[in-house]
Enzyme design. Structure first.
Site, PDB file in Angstrom:
ATOM      1  N   GLY A  73      -4.920   2.045  12.872  1.00 19.31           N
ATOM      2  CA  GLY A  73      -3.996   2.979  13.502  1.00 19.31           C
ATOM      3  C   GLY A  73      -4.657   3.700  14.653  1.00 19.31           C
ATOM      4  O   GLY A  73      -5.800   3.418  15.011  1.00 19.31           O
ATOM      5  N   GLU A  89      -1.665  -1.028  17.633  1.00 15.74           N
ATOM      6  CA  GLU A  89      -2.933  -0.636  17.015  1.00 15.74           C
ATOM      7  C   GLU A  89      -3.364  -1.638  15.944  1.00 15.74           C
ATOM      8  O   GLU A  89      -4.548  -1.958  15.832  1.00 15.74           O
ATOM      9  CB  GLU A  89      -2.833   0.776  16.421  1.00 15.74           C
ATOM     10  CG  GLU A  89      -2.833   1.884  17.446  1.00 15.74           C
ATOM     11  CD  GLU A  89      -4.189   2.146  18.075  1.00 15.74           C
ATOM     12  OE1 GLU A  89      -5.223   1.640  17.571  1.00 15.74           O
ATOM     13  OE2 GLU A  89      -4.224   2.870  19.074  1.00 15.74           O
ATOM     14  N   GLU A  93      -6.925  -3.692  16.248  1.00 15.18           N
ATOM     15  CA  GLU A  93      -8.000  -3.470  15.286  1.00 15.18           C
ATOM     16  C   GLU A  93      -8.189  -4.604  14.282  1.00 15.18           C
ATOM     17  O   GLU A  93      -9.272  -4.727  13.711  1.00 15.18           O
ATOM     18  CB  GLU A  93      -7.772  -2.155  14.538  1.00 15.18           C
ATOM     19  CG  GLU A  93      -7.889  -0.958  15.464  1.00 15.18           C
ATOM     20  CD  GLU A  93      -7.723   0.369  14.766  1.00 15.18           C
ATOM     21  OE1 GLU A  93      -7.662   0.414  13.523  1.00 15.18           O
ATOM     22  OE2 GLU A  93      -7.646   1.386  15.476  1.00 15.18           O
ATOM     23  N   SER A 107       2.162  13.838   8.532  1.00 15.35           N
ATOM     24  CA  SER A 107       1.427  15.065   8.233  1.00 15.35           C
ATOM     25  C   SER A 107       0.740  15.564   9.496  1.00 15.35           C
ATOM     26  O   SER A 107       0.312  14.767  10.340  1.00 15.35           O
ATOM     27  CB  SER A 107       0.409  14.835   7.115  1.00 15.35           C
ATOM     28  OG  SER A 107      -0.430  13.753   7.434  1.00 15.35           O
ATOM     29  N   PRO A 108       0.637  16.894   9.633  1.00 15.31           N
ATOM     30  CA  PRO A 108      -0.087  17.450  10.780  1.00 15.31           C
ATOM     31  C   PRO A 108      -1.583  17.249  10.576  1.00 15.31           C
ATOM     32  O   PRO A 108      -2.081  17.165   9.452  1.00 15.31           O
ATOM     33  CB  PRO A 108       0.288  18.930  10.759  1.00 15.31           C
ATOM     34  CG  PRO A 108       0.637  19.209   9.338  1.00 15.31           C
ATOM     35  CD  PRO A 108       1.185  17.932   8.769  1.00 15.31           C
ATOM     36  N   GLU A 144     -15.437  -3.427  10.898  1.00 17.14           N
ATOM     37  CA  GLU A 144     -15.268  -4.391   9.815  1.00 17.14           C
ATOM     38  C   GLU A 144     -13.873  -4.192   9.231  1.00 17.14           C
ATOM     39  O   GLU A 144     -13.320  -3.099   9.280  1.00 17.14           O
ATOM     40  CB  GLU A 144     -16.331  -4.113   8.740  1.00 17.14           C
ATOM     41  CG  GLU A 144     -16.254  -4.951   7.510  1.00 17.14           C
ATOM     42  CD  GLU A 144     -17.266  -4.535   6.435  1.00 17.14           C
ATOM     43  OE1 GLU A 144     -17.571  -5.385   5.587  1.00 17.14           O
ATOM     44  OE2 GLU A 144     -17.731  -3.375   6.427  1.00 17.14           O
TER      45      GLU A 144
END
Length: 177
Positions: A73, A89, A93, A107-108, A144
């Site tokens: 992410g 993302e 990745e 969530s903040p 990894e």
């Protein structure tokens, strides 16, 4: 922790040093009237789960929390939807091309970057992958990538507090199918 607006000393429009606190989330220039609001950045995290009830995790290649576990992410780019950012993302990745993502929760968060606390709104997604999953190629921010059985996932191994809390929340809600 220092408020992020403390890093901004001069008005970005006119350069005035009379760029002053307007309220808890903004500064206003006393010369040109420009008001800057420090709104949270959009960020994503993916709970990628295969048919074997394994979750794909990555090991962080960079600080903060280099070497600890993470979820694929990152930040949503300008001009992207949250969903497009999540899919990008994951590709960057892990090399995976995913089509199906399901919003879970948000969530903040405050993400430390270059000595500054960047306020984010983290949006977490379930990303089911079915059948034979192609080889995972860790890249970009991931050193990894590995599949871990969901019942063996240990939240303490995740270095970022926000991700650790999301993993705890996911594990409490996720039902083995």
């Amino acid at each position: 922790m220092e408020h992020p607006l403390e890093k901004f000393k001069y008005c970005p429009v006119c350069g005035s040093s009379r760029f002053e606190v307007n309220n808890f989330k903004s500064k206003k220039c006393q010369d040109c009237g420009f008001t800057y609001y420090a709104n949270p950045c959009s960020a994503t995290a993916a709970f990628i789960v295969n048919d074997k009830q394994e979750m794909l995790v990555v090991r962080r290649a960079k600080e903060p929390a280099k070497g600890t576990l993470d979820l694929p992410g990152g930040f949503v780019d300008m001009g992207e939807t949250v969903e497009q950012g999540m899919i990008r993302e994951i590709k960057e990745e892990t090399g995976l091309d995913v089509k199906e993502i399901q919003y879970l929760f948000s969530s903040p968060n405050v993400y430390m970057y270059s000595g500054m606390g960047v306020h984010t709104l983290d949006m977490d997604f379930l990303v089911p992958v079915h059948g034979d999953v192609p080889a995972i190629n860790a890249a970009d921010d991931a050193a990894e990538a590995l599949w871990i059985p969901i019942n063996e996932v240990n939240p303490a191994e995740f270095g970022l507090t926000s991700i650790r809390n999301a993993v705890i929340r996911f594990l409490q809600q996720y039902k083995i199918r």
